[in-house]
Enzyme design. Structure first.
Site, PDB file in Angstrom:
ATOM      1  N   GLY A  24      72.349  86.141  53.871  1.00 50.86           N
ATOM      2  CA  GLY A  24      72.611  84.870  53.201  1.00 50.86           C
ATOM      3  C   GLY A  24      71.648  83.850  53.783  1.00 50.86           C
ATOM      4  N   SER A  70      71.228  81.780  57.232  1.00 47.38           N
ATOM      5  CA  SER A  70      71.851  81.702  58.559  1.00 47.38           C
ATOM      6  C   SER A  70      72.202  80.270  58.954  1.00 47.38           C
ATOM      7  CB  SER A  70      70.943  82.349  59.608  1.00 47.38           C
ATOM      8  OG  SER A  70      69.690  81.718  59.635  1.00 47.38           O
ATOM      9  N   CYS A 117      70.299  90.914  58.152  1.00 50.96           N
ATOM     10  CA  CYS A 117      69.416  89.826  57.700  1.00 50.96           C
ATOM     11  C   CYS A 117      69.850  88.485  58.325  1.00 50.96           C
ATOM     12  CB  CYS A 117      69.362  89.788  56.179  1.00 50.96           C
ATOM     13  SG  CYS A 117      67.858  89.010  55.593  1.00 50.96           S
ATOM     14  N   ARG A 151      62.661  83.917  61.762  1.00 49.13           N
ATOM     15  CA  ARG A 151      63.184  83.824  60.392  1.00 49.13           C
ATOM     16  C   ARG A 151      62.042  83.866  59.373  1.00 49.13           C
ATOM     17  NH1 ARG A 151      66.359  78.740  59.603  1.00 49.13           N
ATOM     18  NH2 ARG A 151      66.997  79.792  57.692  1.00 49.13           N
ATOM     19  N   ILE A 191      64.711  90.780  52.001  1.00 47.27           N
ATOM     20  CA  ILE A 191      64.751  89.546  51.205  1.00 47.27           C
ATOM     21  C   ILE A 191      64.624  88.357  52.163  1.00 47.27           C
ATOM     22  CG2 ILE A 191      66.079  88.167  49.554  1.00 47.27           C
ATOM     23  CD1 ILE A 191      67.624  90.809  48.870  1.00 47.27           C
ATOM     24  N   ARG A 192      63.462  87.717  52.122  1.00 46.24           N
ATOM     25  CA  ARG A 192      63.198  86.601  53.067  1.00 46.24           C
ATOM     26  C   ARG A 192      63.700  86.970  54.472  1.00 46.24           C
ATOM     27  NH1 ARG A 192      62.347  81.544  51.732  1.00 46.24           N
ATOM     28  NH2 ARG A 192      64.164  80.738  52.801  1.00 46.24           N
ATOM     29  N   HIS A 214      68.654  94.848  53.981  1.00 48.45           N
ATOM     30  CA  HIS A 214      69.993  94.844  53.373  1.00 48.45           C
ATOM     31  C   HIS A 214      70.464  96.268  53.048  1.00 48.45           C
ATOM     32  CE1 HIS A 214      70.620  90.500  52.454  1.00 48.45           C
ATOM     33  NE2 HIS A 214      69.318  90.476  52.631  1.00 48.45           N
ATOM     34  N   GLU A 237      73.307  97.291  52.478  1.00 47.53           N
ATOM     35  CA  GLU A 237      74.432  97.273  51.534  1.00 47.53           C
ATOM     36  C   GLU A 237      73.957  97.244  50.080  1.00 47.53           C
ATOM     37  OE1 GLU A 237      73.232  94.775  53.103  1.00 47.53           O
ATOM     38  OE2 GLU A 237      73.384  92.949  51.906  1.00 47.53           O
TER      39      GLU A 237
END
Ligand code: GLN
Length: 199
Positions: free
Chosen positions: A54, A56, A86, A113, A142-143, A178, A180
């Site tokens: 998400g 942070s 992440c 980050r 993702i980023r 990720h 998941e």
């Protein structure tokens, strides 16, 4: 608490912000009881905790407002298994390389980050992770952060372009990607193994 009838562990998934639903589904597919955790009192009686991806900074601020940051830190110090993906990796880190934000600071790593560059917001790649078997794992980034540096107690489980992207330290597991978001549940299985402890 582990269900006495089924021996299924109860895993909380911090659901303040970010990609928590997919973690709940992955854990349920592996036979765990997964509960979304939105309030401090829901941290009681868990066998493990997942901190999802998400943002942070947002997750950290919400954890402070809901008085959960100190409590999760205390539980982690007591040995509760925690899996951060992440933004969850960033939350678990001792420090971020740039800036200042609320962190749990449990793992002896420095997280950078958005490390793979602003242009490359997301990418997917095969990762060698010997701890979960010979077959490469499809990593969705993702980023994503990377692990800029790690203390000697940290076992780096996977690297990409020379930077750590998965690691374990005692009761803590982190991935910069990720797991998941794919059907490959080997990292969630590894985490549930940490929850169950040595057979
Ligand atoms: N860039 C986000 C952060 O630093 C992490 C992105 C993610 O969790 N997918 O918090």
């Amino acid at each position: 608490m582990t269900d006495p009838a089924t021996q299924a562990p109860t895993i909380g998934v911090l659901s303040l912000q970010g990609a928590f639903r997919e973690h709940i589904q992955a854990l349920e597919r592996l036979g765990a009881v997964a509960v979304d955790v939105r309030r401090r009192r829901q941290l009681e009686g868990l066998d493990g905790l997942v901190i999802p991806g998400g943002e942070s900074t947002t997750i950290g601020k919400l954890m402070v407002s809901y008085h959960m940051l100190d409590e999760v830190r205390r539980l982690g110090e007591e040995g509760l298994p925690i899996f951060g993906t992440c933004a969850g990796l960033v939350m678990l880190a001792q420090e971020v390389c740039e800036g200042d934000q609320p962190l749990l600071g449990l793992m002896d790593i420095c997280a950078r980050r958005n490390a793979f560059g602003r242009q490359v917001k997301s990418f997917e790649t095969g990762l060698d992770i010997p701890a979960i078997g010979a077959e490469p794992l499809h990593g969705v980034f993702i980023r994503a952060p990377w692990i800029e540096s790690a203390g000697s107690g940290v076992e780096v489980l996977a690297s990409h372009e020379g930077h750590g992207v998965a690691a374990r330290q005692g009761n803590l597991l982190v991935t910069a990607f990720h797991p998941e978001l794919t059907d490959d549940l080997r990292l969630h299985e590894l985490f549930l193994g940490m929850v169950r402890g040595p057979a």
